[in-house]
Scaffold this motif. Structure first.
Motif, mmCIF file in Angstrom:
data_model
loop_
_atom_site.group_PDB
_atom_site.id
_atom_site.type_symbol
_atom_site.label_atom_id
_atom_site.label_comp_id
_atom_site.label_asym_id
_atom_site.label_seq_id
_atom_site.Cartn_x
_atom_site.Cartn_y
_atom_site.Cartn_z
ATOM 1 N N TYR A 410 -34.001 31.522 67.653
ATOM 2 C CA TYR A 410 -34.038 31.134 66.170
ATOM 3 C C TYR A 410 -34.121 32.466 65.340
ATOM 4 O O TYR A 410 -33.254 32.539 64.476
ATOM 5 N N ASP A 414 -29.386 32.870 66.733
ATOM 6 C CA ASP A 414 -28.474 32.431 68.052
ATOM 7 C C ASP A 414 -28.559 30.627 67.772
ATOM 8 O O ASP A 414 -27.667 29.956 68.385
ATOM 9 N N ILE A 415 -29.573 30.256 67.271
ATOM 10 C CA ILE A 415 -29.666 28.725 67.374
ATOM 11 C C ILE A 415 -30.234 28.337 66.108
ATOM 12 O O ILE A 415 -31.184 29.203 65.414
ATOM 13 N N ASP A 420 -29.227 22.651 68.886
ATOM 14 C CA ASP A 420 -28.962 23.812 69.481
ATOM 15 C C ASP A 420 -29.955 24.203 70.592
ATOM 16 O O ASP A 420 -29.748 24.714 71.559
ATOM 17 N N ALA A 421 -31.326 23.803 70.074
ATOM 18 C CA ALA A 421 -32.374 24.241 70.962
ATOM 19 C C ALA A 421 -32.355 23.342 72.365
ATOM 20 O O ALA A 421 -32.334 24.168 73.229
ATOM 21 N N PHE A 424 -29.610 25.128 74.216
ATOM 22 C CA PHE A 424 -30.182 26.411 74.745
ATOM 23 C C PHE A 424 -31.002 26.120 75.998
ATOM 24 O O PHE A 424 -30.431 26.768 77.168
#
Ligand code: CTP
Length: 430
Positions: A410, A414-415, A420-421, A424
């Motif tokens: 974060y 990148d997220i 997103d997490a 990931f």
């Protein structure tokens, strides 16, 4: 000082204005309970000083001319709450149902190591109690019995000294008997913009050597309070002016460079704190960071600071500072915030700032750390342990590793979202 008749004035209006309604009512009730026992009861110490000055304070100390412990138990029996008795000091703390804690003592018990030879005349025990205190401004009482509710009893001209902005001791041996009072004098000077009067100042200066034979915890208790005031650096400079630092930190360990470090530390902490109003949780350790900077020049300085720790958290932060300043970790100017987080997450913000200042990190790195600290306080909790379990990852140390990775990702931008997490985690760990 030897006034057997105090100045008495009514502070009722000020009390009604400054104290919250529920506390006011409670004090009146306590006063009536004291009436029933034929006890005189007074508020005493800091709260009286603050009421005179016009500041709020809900730290209530009560002195009764009677049995304080018995009185505290009686209050708990009739009004509820619980009592903790401190047998050794002859005092009791009554915890009211509202959560408010009130310390109750019998006049004079606090200082019974200096027995009085005074005959028992009206108010002699109250006067004796007040006379043994530190400064005139702290030696006033405010009666709470019904018929005299709000009457200020001022044997030693505390009211006038507040008006004249003076910190004045009550007897010549005051600093010799209790050298921590020199630190207290500085605290009240700083907090209220007062000054010691000439005689108090002289006596403080000739008693400073007693600081070296005063126990570390007692000094720490006062240093904690002093350095948590608004202007710790000014307070430290005042200690130097009085000669206190020679006996606290040792001679020749304080110079303009130390003042600059202390000031830079304060500015850094303020900048980070003001940008992130939410996190003040570990500010309670700030004072010991100032001490760490003061002692740093000395050989083994940080180890010496540990002697002043009052609890494990204080100890811990000094350990963190020690670890950071002695580790060889070189931070690259280019390091991404997420990678910095991996190195620094486990350290408290105050320890990190202290490290940056003590290591005299160049401007670029200092800025990077500032940006990091501000950003880390705003990291959202994108996913939690329950969600990891739902992904069939069994609870294990891997959990915290994954959660850290998510925070780092974060910070590295990148997220951004929960979705997103989760993606990931699936990509990296499933
Ligand atoms: N006191 C003293 N000598 C000391 C410490 C305390 O005479 N070394 C007396 C003072 O009368 C003081 C009272 O005990 O007012 C309570 O002490 P403390 O709670 O430490 O100080 P406060 O004056 O209440 O200061 P603060 O408002 O910062 O709590």
């Amino acid at each position: 000082f030897d006034r057997s008749t105090p100045i008495e004035i009514s502070l009722i209006e000020r009390i009604e204005k400054l104290l919250p309604e529920n506390i006011l009512e409670l004090l009146k009730t306590i006063g009536e309970k004291a009436d029933n026992l034929n006890y005189r009861a007074y508020m005493i110490g800091g709260i009286v000083r603050d009421l005179v000055i016009g500041r709020q304070n809900d730290d209530i100390d009560i002195v009764v001319e009677g049995d304080g412990i018995y009185f505290a138990k009686l209050l708990a029996n009739s009004l509820g709450g619980s009592v903790r008795v401190h047998e050794k000091f002859g005092t009791a703390t009554w915890k009211h149902l509202s959560g408010l804690k009130i310390d109750i003592t019998s006049a004079r018990t606090e200082y019974y190591e200096y027995p009085s030879a005074l005959p028992t005349v009206e108010m002699s025990s109250l006067r004796e109690d007040l006379l043994r205190r530190d400064f005139t401004i702290n030696a006033m009482a405010l009666q709470i019995n019904k018929s005299n509710f709000g009457k200020l009893i001022d044997f030693f001209h505390g009211y006038k000294d507040i008006d004249e902005k003076k910190v004045k001791i009550l007897y010549n041996l005051s600093f010799v008997e209790d050298p921590t009072r020199i630190l207290r004098a500085v605290r009240f000077e700083q907090r209220f913009g007062f000054e010691m009067d000439k005689q108090t100042l002289e006596l403080a200066q000739i008693s400073v050597d007693k600081i070296s034979s005063t126990s570390k915890p007692r000094l720490a208790h006062e240093l904690n309070k002093l350095l948590m005031e608004e202007n710790p650096v000014e307070a430290i400079c005042r200690l130097q002016e009085l000669g206190v630092l020679n006996y606290l930190v040792g001679p020749n360990n304080f110079d303009i460079e130390t003042i600059q470090l202390l000031e830079r530390f304060k500015v850094f902490v303020d900048e980070v704190t003001f940008s992130t109003e939410s996190e003040n949780s570990c500010n309670e350790q700030l004072w010991i960071c100032y001490l760490a900077i003061l002692f740093f020049k000395q050989e083994n300085g940080l180890q010496l600071v540990k002697d002043f720790a009052l609890n494990n958290e204080h100890l811990h932060i000094v350990d963190e500072i020690y670890h950071l300043v002695t580790s060889e970790q070189a931070l690259s100017d280019e390091i991404q915030l997420g990678n910095l987080h991996k190195l620094l997450k486990k350290f408290k913000k105050e320890a990190i700032i202290c490290f940056a200042i003590l290591k005299n990190l160049p401007e670029v790195k200092t800025k990077l750390i500032k940006t990091y600290l501000i950003a880390r306080m705003a990291i959202p909790k994108l996913i939690d342990g329950r969600e990891l379990k739902a992904l069939n990852i069994p609870p294990s140390p891997l959990f915290s590793k994954i959660l850290l990775e998510i925070e780092c990702a974060y910070l590295n931008k990148d997220i951004f979202t929960k979705k997103d997490a989760l993606r990931f985690v699936k990509n990296e760990y499933l």
